[in-house]
Design a protein around this motif. Sequence first.
Motif, PDB file in Angstrom:
ATOM      1  N   SER A  44     -50.198 -45.309  18.748  1.00 45.45           N
ATOM      2  CA  SER A  44     -50.740 -46.640  19.059  1.00 45.45           C
ATOM      3  C   SER A  44     -52.248 -46.664  19.096  1.00 45.45           C
ATOM      4  CB  SER A  44     -50.266 -47.078  20.455  1.00 45.45           C
ATOM      5  OG  SER A  44     -48.934 -47.483  20.407  1.00 45.45           O
ATOM      6  N   ASN A  86     -45.870 -48.726  24.403  1.00 43.88           N
ATOM      7  CA  ASN A  86     -46.831 -49.821  24.428  1.00 43.88           C
ATOM      8  C   ASN A  86     -46.156 -51.177  24.282  1.00 43.88           C
ATOM      9  OD1 ASN A  86     -49.394 -50.994  24.455  1.00 43.88           O
ATOM     10  ND2 ASN A  86     -49.585 -50.888  22.227  1.00 43.88           N
ATOM     11  N   CYS A 110     -45.556 -43.440  21.551  1.00 41.63           N
ATOM     12  CA  CYS A 110     -46.600 -44.326  22.085  1.00 41.63           C
ATOM     13  C   CYS A 110     -46.349 -45.806  21.789  1.00 41.63           C
ATOM     14  CB  CYS A 110     -47.963 -43.893  21.563  1.00 41.63           C
ATOM     15  SG  CYS A 110     -48.522 -42.373  22.365  1.00 41.63           S
ATOM     16  N   THR A 134     -50.198 -45.686  27.257  1.00 42.48           N
ATOM     17  CA  THR A 134     -49.012 -45.165  26.551  1.00 42.48           C
ATOM     18  C   THR A 134     -48.535 -43.826  27.109  1.00 42.48           C
ATOM     19  OG1 THR A 134     -50.356 -44.082  24.869  1.00 42.48           O
ATOM     20  CG2 THR A 134     -49.619 -46.316  24.385  1.00 42.48           C
TER      21      THR A 134
END
Length: 461
Positions: A48, A85, A81, A181
Amino acid sequence: MNRVHIKTYGCQMNERDSEAVAAMLRARGYRIVGSESECDVLLLNTCSVREAAEQKAIGKAANIAHRKKKNPDFVLGILGCMAQNRGADLLDQLPDVDLIVGTQKFHQVPDFLDNLRAAREAGVPIGETIVDIGEEAGSQNTIKDHLAPEDCDGAPPQVNAFVSIQQGCNMDCAFCIVPKTRGDERSRPMDDIVAECRALAARGVKEVTLLGQIVTSYGRRDYTHTDGVSPFVQLIERVHEIDGIERIRFTSPHPRGFKEDLAAAYGRLPKLCEYVHLPMQSGSNRILKAMNRPYSRERYKEIVDSLRAVRPDMYFSTDIIVGFPGETDEEFEQTRELFEACNYDMAYIFKYSIRSGTPAAGMGDQIPDEVKEHRNQVLLDILRKNSERRNAALLGTVEEVLVEGPDKTGLRFTGRTRGNRVCIFDANPRLIGQLVPLKIDRASVSTLYGELVLGGVFDAA
Ligand code: SAH
Ligand code: F3S
């Protein structure tokens, strides 16, 4: 539903997490396959850190979802991640995903897949997507399994390994999504890490890279300094004592925690490779402050100089963000100047990417793309010249290379120097896992080519 392929985006921590998931799945009887077209389960381990990385994984998942239309038993999972997120919101764009598993739940993947498999075998229609992005105490201790050589379908034995020493980060750099994250900074017990490195050495691993978001803070809540030596350096010392481990690397330190004891370690611990990845981000004190990076350009340069004083042959790499909100031409010029002065051998240069929910996302004065692109090119040009200069200086010298295995063509072999330069050469397969002397006779920007110096194997064991 037995064949699993894991596709990994992003950083070395993600690679390490994917390997641990693969090892856990192997232990449950799943087969890990190298080809996406031949799998029954596709897991995307996502990144991310920039918008483009998320879009890439979303594009991939949307593409694969078509395959589910043809084969309803096909399983698609999103891990890591981006799962953390975006959570269940991903289903707005990707309604066909079966699994969304966050960064503290990797170890649950085998259970989730078992459940899906049992449901399918029982002919039960698959209901809701499994979404698990909760926090879990102690999850930093779950990334510990490695694939054994026999799990890897005839691949050569592994000679280097990543070892996770810490998860999460509390630094809150203004641009960075990682604290969201990856959660709070949590370290693994030193004894566990040392035991893992010992087990790796016992199966022939020669090089370990200790991984964390901010390794210089390793163990700060759990261990004390002894004689001015930080817990992180104590950990390096203990790994250094392990017979069979010949090279130690780590990533990433934070300039704030890069103290005298770590610089001095390079003078006394020969297994510690003379290659340091030290993220600078910016060379402007005003921008560093806006980024919430608690050091100055002067302090950064002092660290680089102190390391070169201990090891004149030190290799450096860094991370830079160009086009942070409000970065003026003059401020970029300061970054350019410091970048040039540090003489990096390698660098990851990023164009600032807005990450929603981070402080920088709300800052005014976002920088236009073409300005970011120009600044990016300026630094890339310097890096290319540095790299060519470094490689030219290596021509004719003999470097210690750890032989990793066949190169991409399968005709020659590949390995790396202590300075992390990739080398290509002819060798005998029995040299895989050995430290060999290589005379460098040719170089491209990123690769060295050479010939083994016969009769001089550094580690003939
Ligand atoms: N502590 C980690 C950082 C992980 S993020 C480490 O040093 O490995 C890796 C790099 O991505 C950062 O150092 C930074 O240079 C870059 N990065 C992070 N957020 C970014 C953003 N919003 N835009 C552009 N680059 C970013
Ligand atoms: Fe990100 Fe800064 Fe931590 S870059 S990972 S918040 S040290």
